[in-house]
Design an enzyme around this catalytic site. Structure first.
Site, PDB file in Angstrom:
ATOM      1  N   ARG A  22     -20.911 -50.680  -0.794  1.00  0.00           N
ATOM      2  CA  ARG A  22     -19.771 -50.993  -1.653  1.00  0.00           C
ATOM      3  C   ARG A  22     -20.039 -50.552  -3.089  1.00  0.00           C
ATOM      4  O   ARG A  22     -19.149 -50.062  -3.780  1.00  0.00           O
ATOM      5  CB  ARG A  22     -19.470 -52.495  -1.617  1.00  0.00           C
ATOM      6  CG  ARG A  22     -19.101 -52.996  -0.225  1.00  0.00           C
ATOM      7  CD  ARG A  22     -18.363 -54.314  -0.304  1.00  0.00           C
ATOM      8  NE  ARG A  22     -17.055 -54.129  -0.885  1.00  0.00           N
ATOM      9  CZ  ARG A  22     -16.512 -54.948  -1.793  1.00  0.00           C
ATOM     10  NH1 ARG A  22     -17.192 -55.979  -2.235  1.00  0.00           N
ATOM     11  NH2 ARG A  22     -15.315 -54.714  -2.269  1.00  0.00           N
ATOM     12  N   CYS A  70     -37.996 -58.438  -9.804  1.00  0.00           N
ATOM     13  CA  CYS A  70     -37.260 -58.877 -10.982  1.00  0.00           C
ATOM     14  C   CYS A  70     -38.011 -58.436 -12.235  1.00  0.00           C
ATOM     15  O   CYS A  70     -39.223 -58.664 -12.356  1.00  0.00           O
ATOM     16  CB  CYS A  70     -37.108 -60.399 -10.974  1.00  0.00           C
ATOM     17  SG  CYS A  70     -36.365 -61.079 -12.484  1.00  0.00           S
ATOM     18  N   HIS A  72     -15.563 -63.807  -9.423  1.00  0.00           N
ATOM     19  CA  HIS A  72     -16.316 -63.609  -8.182  1.00  0.00           C
ATOM     20  C   HIS A  72     -17.533 -62.711  -8.364  1.00  0.00           C
ATOM     21  O   HIS A  72     -18.114 -62.251  -7.383  1.00  0.00           O
ATOM     22  CB  HIS A  72     -15.399 -63.040  -7.099  1.00  0.00           C
ATOM     23  CG  HIS A  72     -14.389 -64.022  -6.604  1.00  0.00           C
ATOM     24  ND1 HIS A  72     -13.262 -63.658  -5.906  1.00  0.00           N
ATOM     25  CD2 HIS A  72     -14.329 -65.373  -6.718  1.00  0.00           C
ATOM     26  CE1 HIS A  72     -12.554 -64.737  -5.618  1.00  0.00           C
ATOM     27  NE2 HIS A  72     -13.185 -65.786  -6.099  1.00  0.00           N
ATOM     28  N   GLN A  85     -10.414 -61.516  -9.568  1.00  0.00           N
ATOM     29  CA  GLN A  85     -11.152 -61.849  -8.356  1.00  0.00           C
ATOM     30  C   GLN A  85     -11.946 -60.645  -7.863  1.00  0.00           C
ATOM     31  O   GLN A  85     -12.720 -60.765  -6.911  1.00  0.00           O
ATOM     32  CB  GLN A  85     -10.182 -62.291  -7.259  1.00  0.00           C
ATOM     33  CG  GLN A  85      -9.363 -63.513  -7.612  1.00  0.00           C
ATOM     34  CD  GLN A  85      -8.307 -63.818  -6.573  1.00  0.00           C
ATOM     35  OE1 GLN A  85      -8.573 -64.486  -5.583  1.00  0.00           O
ATOM     36  NE2 GLN A  85      -7.102 -63.312  -6.794  1.00  0.00           N
ATOM     37  N   ASN A  95       3.439 -57.802  -7.374  1.00  0.00           N
ATOM     38  CA  ASN A  95       2.725 -57.696  -6.110  1.00  0.00           C
ATOM     39  C   ASN A  95       3.431 -56.702  -5.199  1.00  0.00           C
ATOM     40  O   ASN A  95       4.605 -56.370  -5.402  1.00  0.00           O
ATOM     41  CB  ASN A  95       2.668 -59.071  -5.430  1.00  0.00           C
ATOM     42  CG  ASN A  95       1.410 -59.280  -4.614  1.00  0.00           C
ATOM     43  OD1 ASN A  95       0.575 -58.386  -4.475  1.00  0.00           O
ATOM     44  ND2 ASN A  95       1.271 -60.462  -4.052  1.00  0.00           N
ATOM     45  N   CYS A 111     -31.586 -62.576 -10.025  1.00  0.00           N
ATOM     46  CA  CYS A 111     -32.813 -63.028  -9.381  1.00  0.00           C
ATOM     47  C   CYS A 111     -32.645 -64.478  -8.931  1.00  0.00           C
ATOM     48  O   CYS A 111     -32.354 -65.352  -9.755  1.00  0.00           O
ATOM     49  CB  CYS A 111     -33.989 -62.902 -10.350  1.00  0.00           C
ATOM     50  SG  CYS A 111     -35.552 -63.520  -9.680  1.00  0.00           S
ATOM     51  N   THR A 141      -2.324 -60.236  -5.768  1.00  0.00           N
ATOM     52  CA  THR A 141      -3.072 -61.283  -5.094  1.00  0.00           C
ATOM     53  C   THR A 141      -2.297 -61.810  -3.889  1.00  0.00           C
ATOM     54  O   THR A 141      -1.070 -61.755  -3.852  1.00  0.00           O
ATOM     55  CB  THR A 141      -3.385 -62.458  -6.036  1.00  0.00           C
ATOM     56  OG1 THR A 141      -2.174 -63.153  -6.352  1.00  0.00           O
ATOM     57  CG2 THR A 141      -4.021 -61.962  -7.326  1.00  0.00           C
TER      58      THR A 141
END
Length: 244
Positions: free
Chosen positions: A64, A144, A117, A99, A210, A125, A185
């Site tokens: 992604r 880390c 999100h 989001q 929308n 970490c 949304t």
């Protein structure tokens, strides 16, 4: 735009979901052919899934993350950034709550963003809590840079069962908003789906932009439906003209 009073629209809160990034090529989650039709979210988007198979989770988010570099912000992202600039020039403020975990709003020029999100281009970490900018693949072997522990790095993304970020800031912005706008949304994912009710309870009108009516469309005082790349720029232009 009849409900808008130019003198009173100084603070706008805009919530965005996957619908605004879908036209850039970013995969959505809950559509018929979305991400969750191909993956079990319990395996790749929960703390338990990460504990059971961190390599699988890293593989999912690495793909992604790489996909972000193949897409660009679209006219809807840029229109909201122009609205932010135009509103600031008139003494107002736009707070964008998203989001989405992509960086298309940033690349589109937006400044004041609350990523509730998380963000794909960051890692955190689990051992010390340090947040790192992260554009490359991530694995259990990575160390880390602060506490030097290996195996504790994870995507800076809110998983199922975790508390979204910036909830206090979002609540404060919504409570003082003169207008609440929802863009792209579904109206089915909480707590974001509850923001419109909070705005209405605080006395603010609400606009839905929308592709089609959301599950909570009845709570909005106005709406426009169609592709985000068409209706968002048109609405933003109309809004700036309305407030002078």
């Amino acid at each position: 735009m009849d409900f808008i009073s130019p003198d009173s629209c100084k603070n706008i809160v805009i919530l965005t979901g996957s619908g605004i990034s879908a036209e850039s090529g970013m995969a959505t989650f809950r559509d018929k052919d979305g991400v969750w039709s191909k993956y079990d979210y319990r395996e790749v988007a929960t703390p338990e899934g990460f504990a059971a198979n961190p390599a699988l989770v890293h593989e999912f988010y690495n793909a992604r993350r790489r996909s972000l570099f193949e897409i660009e912000p679209n006219p809807a992202h840029r229109a909201l950034a122009e609205l932010e600039t135009g509103l600031a020039a008139r003494g107002g403020k736009l707070t964008l709550i998203t989001q989405n975990v992509d960086d298309l709003h940033e690349r589109g020029g937006m400044q004041n963003i609350l990523h509730m999100h998380g963000e794909l281009l960051k890692a955190v970490c689990n051992a010390c809590g340090e947040i790192h900018d992260w554009r490359d693949d991530l694995s259990v072997e990575h160390v880390c840079r602060k506490c030097e522990r290996s195996g504790a790095m994870r995507p800076y993304v809110v998983w199922f069962g975790e508390i979204p970020r910036y909830m206090d800031e979002a609540a404060e912005a919504i409570d003082s908003a003169d207008l609440f706008v929802s863009v792209g949304t579904s109206g089915s994912v909480y707590p974001a789906a509850g923001f419109v009710a909070e705005a209405r309870a605080a006395g603010a009108p609400a606009m839905e932009l929308n592709l089609e009516p959301s599950e909570n469309a009845f709570l909005f005082t106005d709406s426009r439906y169609g592709p985000a790349t068409e209706i968002v720029p048109a609405w933003a232009s109309d809004f700036l003209q309305a407030i002078g």
